[in-house]
Design a protein around this motif. Sequence first.
Motif, mmCIF file in Angstrom:
data_model
loop_
_atom_site.group_PDB
_atom_site.id
_atom_site.type_symbol
_atom_site.label_atom_id
_atom_site.label_comp_id
_atom_site.label_asym_id
_atom_site.label_seq_id
_atom_site.Cartn_x
_atom_site.Cartn_y
_atom_site.Cartn_z
ATOM 1 N N CYS A 1 0.851 -1.188 0.000
ATOM 2 C CA CYS A 1 0.000 0.000 0.000
ATOM 3 C C CYS A 1 0.887 1.238 0.000
ATOM 4 N N VAL B 1 -4.110 0.982 -2.571
ATOM 5 C CA VAL B 1 -3.963 -0.434 -2.237
ATOM 6 C C VAL B 1 -3.492 -1.196 -3.476
ATOM 7 N N LEU C 1 -2.254 -7.036 -3.399
ATOM 8 C CA LEU C 1 -1.804 -7.660 -2.166
ATOM 9 C C LEU C 1 -2.018 -9.170 -2.185
ATOM 10 N N ASP D 1 -2.945 -12.659 -0.031
ATOM 11 C CA ASP D 1 -3.930 -12.906 1.030
ATOM 12 C C ASP D 1 -3.341 -12.554 2.391
ATOM 13 N N GLU E 1 -3.169 -8.749 2.820
ATOM 14 C CA GLU E 1 -4.496 -8.192 3.077
ATOM 15 C C GLU E 1 -4.837 -8.300 4.559
ATOM 16 N N TYR F 1 -2.594 -5.733 6.605
ATOM 17 C CA TYR F 1 -3.080 -4.357 6.508
ATOM 18 C C TYR F 1 -4.419 -4.179 7.222
ATOM 19 N N HIS G 1 -8.911 -6.044 -3.609
ATOM 20 C CA HIS G 1 -7.915 -5.993 -2.529
ATOM 21 C C HIS G 1 -8.313 -5.006 -1.419
ATOM 22 N N ALA H 1 -10.972 -6.740 0.562
ATOM 23 C CA ALA H 1 -10.420 -7.791 1.425
ATOM 24 C C ALA H 1 -9.738 -7.196 2.650
ATOM 25 N N VAL H 2 -9.032 -6.072 2.461
ATOM 26 C CA VAL H 2 -8.421 -5.399 3.603
ATOM 27 C C VAL H 2 -9.499 -4.981 4.599
ATOM 28 N N HIS I 1 -10.794 -8.003 6.583
ATOM 29 C CA HIS I 1 -9.855 -8.381 7.646
ATOM 30 C C HIS I 1 -9.867 -7.341 8.767
#
Length: 236
Positions: A28, A96, A99, A101, A104, A107, A185, A188-189, A192
């Motif tokens: 990132c 971003v 990334l 997995d 992700e 971050y 991505h 997904a960040v 998480h």
Amino acid sequence: LRSAHSPRLLEFRVIVLGPSHHVYTPRCALTKCTTYATPLGDIPVDAETCETLKASGMFDAMELDVDEAEHSIELHLPYIVQVMRGQPFALVPILVGALSDQSEEIYGKLLAPLLLDTRNLFVVSSDFCHWGRRFRYTYFDRAHGEIHASIEALDRKGMALIESQDPGAFAAYQKHFGNTICGRHPIAVLLHCLRACTTRKHELRFIRYAQSSKVQSMDDSSVSYASAVIWSTDEE
């Protein structure tokens, strides 16, 4: 995708996660700018938060030409100014990259304290399926009849997984279907990030879906769009 804790607008920090369209990076990046200009007024960059994030060693500096060319962050800014209606806020724009997995997840955990801060608003930039030969993506499940119906079914499958806040299931969906979601991505960040917020629960709901055109033949193309809102269910 938008995340907010409360309608009580005081001094806000707006964190925008946008996918990189013009340069490849597995990380990132943060802006070098101190202000972003929009037709509705200038937005100050939150230099203190950017410096704190840089100190983690996980963020690169975004070159000015990349910053100026990237639309994924830029296009949201006038809307943010309009929504804030004169309330003071500062911006944290995060580019971003592509990334892994694992990245992700890293971050997401790194940004979780910002999501837990009730002064903050998260904006995650993405559209959904880019369908057609010009996008090199022509997935078609004939069980749904028309091509546009197949595209919508594919998108809604991904939207349901995002609503479930399950980053692993969303990653598996992407690996299986390869849906051309440009903000996969950043999404997904965020997923998480939500998972890492163990002291606060959030709800995530999609509120609108549209396609730029209704694809009926293999010669057509379209881009899908979806909007979701996230809010804290623990707000007093």
